[in-house]
Structure formats: C-alpha cells, structure tokens
Design a protein around this motif. Structure first.
Motif, PDB file in Angstrom:
ATOM      1  N   THR A 384       0.843  -1.187   0.000  1.00  0.00           N
ATOM      2  CA  THR A 384       0.000   0.000   0.000  1.00  0.00           C
ATOM      3  C   THR A 384       0.886   1.248   0.000  1.00  0.00           C
ATOM      4  O   THR A 384       2.121   1.136   0.004  1.00  0.00           O
ATOM      5  N   ASP A 385       0.257   2.414   0.025  1.00  0.00           N
ATOM      6  CA  ASP A 385       1.034   3.648   0.062  1.00  0.00           C
ATOM      7  C   ASP A 385       1.721   3.862   1.405  1.00  0.00           C
ATOM      8  O   ASP A 385       2.518   4.793   1.554  1.00  0.00           O
ATOM      9  N   THR A 386       1.432   3.006   2.395  1.00  0.00           N
ATOM     10  CA  THR A 386       2.127   3.079   3.682  1.00  0.00           C
ATOM     11  C   THR A 386       3.220   2.028   3.805  1.00  0.00           C
ATOM     12  O   THR A 386       3.884   1.953   4.841  1.00  0.00           O
ATOM     13  N   GLY A 387       3.424   1.204   2.771  1.00  0.00           N
ATOM     14  CA  GLY A 387       4.468   0.188   2.800  1.00  0.00           C
ATOM     15  C   GLY A 387       3.927  -1.200   2.526  1.00  0.00           C
ATOM     16  O   GLY A 387       2.761  -1.375   2.169  1.00  0.00           O
ATOM     17  N   GLY A 388       4.783  -2.196   2.687  1.00  0.00           N
ATOM     18  CA  GLY A 388       4.399  -3.583   2.481  1.00  0.00           C
ATOM     19  C   GLY A 388       3.960  -4.226   3.786  1.00  0.00           C
ATOM     20  O   GLY A 388       4.598  -4.025   4.832  1.00  0.00           O
ATOM     21  N   HIS A 389       2.878  -5.009   3.744  1.00  0.00           N
ATOM     22  CA  HIS A 389       2.329  -5.596   4.962  1.00  0.00           C
ATOM     23  C   HIS A 389       1.847  -7.019   4.681  1.00  0.00           C
ATOM     24  O   HIS A 389       1.339  -7.315   3.594  1.00  0.00           O
ATOM     25  N   ASN A 390       1.983  -7.868   5.694  1.00  0.00           N
ATOM     26  CA  ASN A 390       1.404  -9.202   5.623  1.00  0.00           C
ATOM     27  C   ASN A 390      -0.097  -9.140   5.895  1.00  0.00           C
ATOM     28  O   ASN A 390      -0.612  -8.149   6.425  1.00  0.00           O
ATOM     29  N   SER A 391      -0.778 -10.219   5.566  1.00  0.00           N
ATOM     30  CA  SER A 391      -2.230 -10.272   5.782  1.00  0.00           C
ATOM     31  C   SER A 391      -2.585 -10.066   7.247  1.00  0.00           C
ATOM     32  O   SER A 391      -3.588  -9.428   7.577  1.00  0.00           O
ATOM     33  N   SER A 392      -1.753 -10.600   8.138  1.00  0.00           N
ATOM     34  CA  SER A 392      -2.055 -10.531   9.567  1.00  0.00           C
ATOM     35  C   SER A 392      -1.956  -9.121  10.130  1.00  0.00           C
ATOM     36  O   SER A 392      -2.420  -8.865  11.248  1.00  0.00           O
ATOM     37  N   TYR A 393      -1.330  -8.196   9.386  1.00  0.00           N
ATOM     38  CA  TYR A 393      -1.159  -6.830   9.888  1.00  0.00           C
ATOM     39  C   TYR A 393      -2.242  -5.881   9.393  1.00  0.00           C
ATOM     40  O   TYR A 393      -2.345  -4.764   9.887  1.00  0.00           O
ATOM     41  N   MET A 394      -3.059  -6.287   8.453  1.00  0.00           N
ATOM     42  CA  MET A 394      -4.030  -5.375   7.859  1.00  0.00           C
ATOM     43  C   MET A 394      -5.045  -4.865   8.879  1.00  0.00           C
ATOM     44  O   MET A 394      -5.525  -3.738   8.786  1.00  0.00           O
ATOM     45  N   TYR A 395      -5.337  -5.695   9.878  1.00  0.00           N
ATOM     46  CA  TYR A 395      -6.315  -5.253  10.889  1.00  0.00           C
ATOM     47  C   TYR A 395      -5.804  -4.023  11.623  1.00  0.00           C
ATOM     48  O   TYR A 395      -6.587  -3.160  12.045  1.00  0.00           O
ATOM     49  N   ARG A 396      -4.470  -3.927  11.792  1.00  0.00           N
ATOM     50  CA  ARG A 396      -3.901  -2.789  12.521  1.00  0.00           C
ATOM     51  C   ARG A 396      -4.057  -1.497  11.723  1.00  0.00           C
ATOM     52  O   ARG A 396      -4.354  -0.440  12.288  1.00  0.00           O
ATOM     53  N   LEU A 397      -3.860  -1.581  10.417  1.00  0.00           N
ATOM     54  CA  LEU A 397      -4.066  -0.401   9.575  1.00  0.00           C
ATOM     55  C   LEU A 397      -5.517   0.048   9.620  1.00  0.00           C
ATOM     56  O   LEU A 397      -5.816   1.249   9.727  1.00  0.00           O
ATOM     57  N   ILE A 398      -6.427  -0.909   9.550  1.00  0.00           N
ATOM     58  CA  ILE A 398      -7.850  -0.583   9.583  1.00  0.00           C
ATOM     59  C   ILE A 398      -8.226   0.050  10.921  1.00  0.00           C
ATOM     60  O   ILE A 398      -9.023   0.998  10.985  1.00  0.00           O
ATOM     61  N   LYS A 399      -7.620  -0.434  11.995  1.00  0.00           N
ATOM     62  CA  LYS A 399      -7.899   0.129  13.325  1.00  0.00           C
ATOM     63  C   LYS A 399      -7.432   1.574  13.419  1.00  0.00           C
ATOM     64  O   LYS A 399      -8.047   2.398  14.104  1.00  0.00           O
ATOM     65  N   ASP A 400      -6.338   1.901  12.730  1.00  0.00           N
ATOM     66  CA  ASP A 400      -5.824   3.274  12.753  1.00  0.00           C
ATOM     67  C   ASP A 400      -6.686   4.232  11.939  1.00  0.00           C
ATOM     68  O   ASP A 400      -6.707   5.432  12.221  1.00  0.00           O
ATOM     69  N   TYR A 401      -7.376   3.718  10.930  1.00  0.00           N
ATOM     70  CA  TYR A 401      -8.115   4.572  10.003  1.00  0.00           C
ATOM     71  C   TYR A 401      -9.588   4.741  10.351  1.00  0.00           C
ATOM     72  O   TYR A 401     -10.229   5.680   9.884  1.00  0.00           O
ATOM     73  N   TYR A 402     -10.160   3.819  11.126  1.00  0.00           N
ATOM     74  CA  TYR A 402     -11.610   3.829  11.326  1.00  0.00           C
ATOM     75  C   TYR A 402     -11.964   3.709  12.804  1.00  0.00           C
ATOM     76  O   TYR A 402     -11.195   3.172  13.609  1.00  0.00           O
ATOM     77  N   SER A 403     -13.168   4.204  13.149  1.00  0.00           N
ATOM     78  CA  SER A 403     -13.712   4.084  14.501  1.00  0.00           C
ATOM     79  C   SER A 403     -14.823   3.042  14.503  1.00  0.00           C
ATOM     80  O   SER A 403     -15.590   2.938  13.528  1.00  0.00           O
ATOM     81  N   ALA A 404     -14.912   2.305  15.600  1.00  0.00           N
ATOM     82  CA  ALA A 404     -15.918   1.244  15.692  1.00  0.00           C
ATOM     83  C   ALA A 404     -17.337   1.790  15.612  1.00  0.00           C
ATOM     84  O   ALA A 404     -18.252   1.109  15.136  1.00  0.00           O
ATOM     85  N   ASP A 405     -17.542   3.020  16.068  1.00  0.00           N
ATOM     86  CA  ASP A 405     -18.881   3.605  16.047  1.00  0.00           C
ATOM     87  C   ASP A 405     -19.391   3.866  14.638  1.00  0.00           C
ATOM     88  O   ASP A 405     -20.592   4.088  14.445  1.00  0.00           O
TER      89      ASP A 405
END
Length: 413
Positions: A384-405
């Motif tokens: 991605t534009d933030t670098g290379g990531h494994n599948s197991s790390y994608m949840y962390r990116l999503i957590k940084d970008y979105y709120s549960a509400d």
C-alpha cells in the motif's frame, strides 16, 4: 459557496448511473464532496463534533445507498468520521490539560514545582480512546471536569464577563475544530492523489532482474508499479492475462509495450499452464476487507489458486482508500455485481435460445459477474502507500483509520 445539496444530488446520480468508475475516482470525489459539506455546515457551540458527524453520516448514507458495490465511498465516509472524532478528542485533551494546570496553580500557590505536577497526557487519553475505538466528545469530557479544576465564581458582577469569556472560548474551539477537520480532509485527498506514486516508489524493492511477472486485466496501480521498476533499469518480462470478457488486459499490454517492457498476452484459461514460469503475481483489487480477504476482478481467484499450487508469491498493490473495515459476511457488503450478458454473447445469434416466452425447451441463462473473492490465505503480501504488509497486519491499519462507532452507517429498514 456552492450549493451542497446540488453537489450531493449530482454525485448520487453519477453513482447510480455508473458514470464514475474505479475506486480511486470515486474515493477522490467522495472526499472532495464531504469537504464541501463540512465547510458549509454550521457548527453549534454546545456539541460541535456531533453536528459535523451527523452531517457527514446523513450524506454518507445516501452515497452508499446509491452504489453499495463501490466500497471506496463508504471507506472515505468512515475515514472522515474518524477524522472528526480524532480532532475533537485532540481539542478536548488540550482543553482538559489547560484546565488542570490552571486549577493546580491556584491551589498550590507555587509550592509545587511545575515539572512535578501530574499533568494530563494527551497521548494517554488518545491511546485509551483508540484501545476501545471510541473517541469521546468534547462535551462528554468537559462534563466530568472535577470541581477543583473549575474556575471559581468570585462575584455577580464578574459573572457576566466570565460567561462572555466562556462563550468566546467555545466559539473559538468550534471554529478550530472545523478548520482542523478540513485540513485533515485535505491531507486525506492528497494521500489519495499520490497513492499510485507512493506505491510505485516501492517497486524496485520487490521486482528484481530477469524476473517473470504475471497479472490479469488492467490496473493503473499495477501499471505504474511496473513502469517504475522499468525506470530503475530493471529488466523483466510480464505475462498479461486478457481479463475476459472486458479484455482490459489488452489495454494494459499496449501501455506496457509503449514503455519498453517485454509483454506477452495470454488467455485467462492459460494461467495455470504458464504459472510455473512465473516468479511473482502482481495484481490490483477492488477492495481489501477487514479479514484481509480481497474483492478483485473476476478471474483472480483462479490466478491465486494457481499461484498457491506452484508456490508463487501473490502480491496485491492497492491504495489505503481501498481498506474496508467491514467483513465479507457483513450484510452491508455486496460481494458481486452482475454485468450485461451482451458482453458474453451476441443476442441476435442466441435470441432463439434466450426466448423465455416461446415454451420450446429450457432457455439459456447467462451470468456475467464482475468480481471474485480471494481469501487472505492466498495473498502473500499487500503493498500500500504506507508500505508492504502481511495479511495478519491489515487489521492494525484498519484500526488506525476507522472508529468502531462508524462501521454501520446505513439505518436498518
């Protein structure tokens, strides 16, 4: 100031009529529209963040309903809502810190060293809020300010000036919140505009000399990724599966040849026969889901299975605006869209087989899906534009970008 209602209705009409195609274009225009909505929104002094959130949600629901398959629109709406919550939390932390320091200075009479005072940490508040993915509003935080932190009421004559000061402070915070949100949305738009360049800069790290790469269909991200490697004097060869029935692979092949890249067009059915010669599969996708599964152009699941069978890395290149916080099983997610049968068969030639009213035998059915679902276990790497990531790390990116509400935007009917 443009009429925001007209802008919203115009964008909704384009989404419904499919006049805007591609996640990048829809994400860019959705962010631009939401910036206009926020700019035109009047913010109340009592609950500034709530009014901005309601305005963004109201528009977001309409945009998502116009074309539920275009997940990038929902992603941008949720990103903007997260921005509002984060900026509101930042201002609240600053306000709380100021009140705490003021109260301590009055109570201590200078006896305690300022460095020894327990200060409210903005980082600690933000970390606690992110751990639960819930950003409290400014009103909620200020509601629980201890009495010792309150400014003492000295006299009735001073009360009026004190109220005016508080009102001025609220107006100032209201304007600052709106300004900070708009600035953050501007940064988001810039990230969308530059995502292809940011991804292409990493090409030289992943494409090596004399490698053979396979892709399917046409993706602008893949094209710029390959062209960037070519500009760095990498010598490699590309197999392009044509991507039937729209044959976008033919377009990509022409573009790569024009850049001086050795290119071979193959049929989609030949992927398994050719995969043993390939060093890496690089593809673009429509969306990356919360479980790191991807919604991709039809035919890519077949390519991923072939790559897994021959232990070939399957690499996905995609901008962060394609990260979706929803799971494939969520009811809000439409995994596919059926295109016109005319892309597969000529109606004139097969009209006798498709006549449902003739009653002569079973009619011919034509199914033309747009997308495949590729499970996360088949994806080797996300770039991605933030670098290379494994599948197991994608949840962390999503957590940084979105709120549960903000995960569910559409109201239940």
């Amino acid at each position: 100031m443009p009429d925001t209602h007209a802008l919203v209705n115009d964008f909704i009409a384009k989404l419904k009529k499919r006049k805007i195609e591609g996640s990048h274009a829809t994400a860019r225009q959705a962010a631009d529209l939401l910036r206009s909505v926020i700019s035109a929104q009047r913010v109340s002094n009592t609950n500034q963040a709530a009014s901005l959130i309601e305005a963004a949600k109201a528009v977001g629901e309409q945009l998502i309903a116009a074309n539920p398959m275009e997940l990038a629109v929902g992603n941008i709406v949720r990103r903007v809502l997260h921005i509002i919550r984060e900026e509101d939390l930042s201002l609240a932390t600053t306000a709380m810190g100021g009140l705490g320091l003021s109260a301590e200075s009055d109570d201590d009479d200078g006896e305690m060293d300022p460095e020894d005072r327990p200060a409210l940490s903005a980082a600690a508040v933000a970390a606690a809020a992110r751990s639960s993915l819930r950003a409290p509003s400014l009103h909620t935080l200020l509601e629980f300010v201890p009495e010792s932190a309150a400014v003492p009421h000295t006299s009735s004559s001073g009360g009026d000036s004190e109220d005016k000061t508080k009102s001025a402070d609220r107006n100032s915070r209201s304007r600052k919140l709106k300004h900070d949100v708009i600035e953050a949305i501007n940064e988001l738009i810039q990230d969308i505009d530059t995502c292809h360049e940011q991804i292409a800069e990493q090409a030289v790290e992943h494409i090596h000399q004399n490698e053979v790469i396979l892709t399917l269909g046409r993706s602008r991200t893949v094209k710029e990724f390959l062209c960037a490697a070519k500009e760095k004097k990498r010598s490699f060869r590309v197999f392009v599966a044509e991507g039937a029935p729209r044959y976008q692979g033919h377009v990509l092949a022409k573009e790569l040849v024009a850049k001086g890249i050795q290119t071979t067009v193959i049929t989609d059915s030949a992927v398994f026969a050719m995969i043993s010669r390939v060093n890496m599969v690089i593809v673009g996708v429509h969306a990356i889901m919360a479980n790191a599964g991807v919604i991709a152009p039809v035919g890519l699941n077949m390519v991923a299975l072939a790559a897994q069978r021959h232990a070939v890395p399957f690499v996905v290149v995609a901008g962060s605006h394609k990260l979706c916080p929803l799971y494939p099983h969520n009811p809000e997610v439409l995994l596919n869209e059926l295109k016109s049968p005319s892309e597969l068969l000529d109606f004139g030639e097969f009209s006798d087989c498709m006549d449902f009213g003739s009653g002569s035998g079973a009619p011919l059915h034509v199914v033309n899906p747009s997308f495949d679902y590729v499970p996360p276990k088949l994806v080797s790497l996300f770039i991605t534009d933030t670098g290379g990531h494994n599948s197991s790390y994608m949840y962390r990116l999503i957590k940084d970008y979105y709120s549960a509400d903000d995960l569910v935007l559409q109201k239940r009917r």
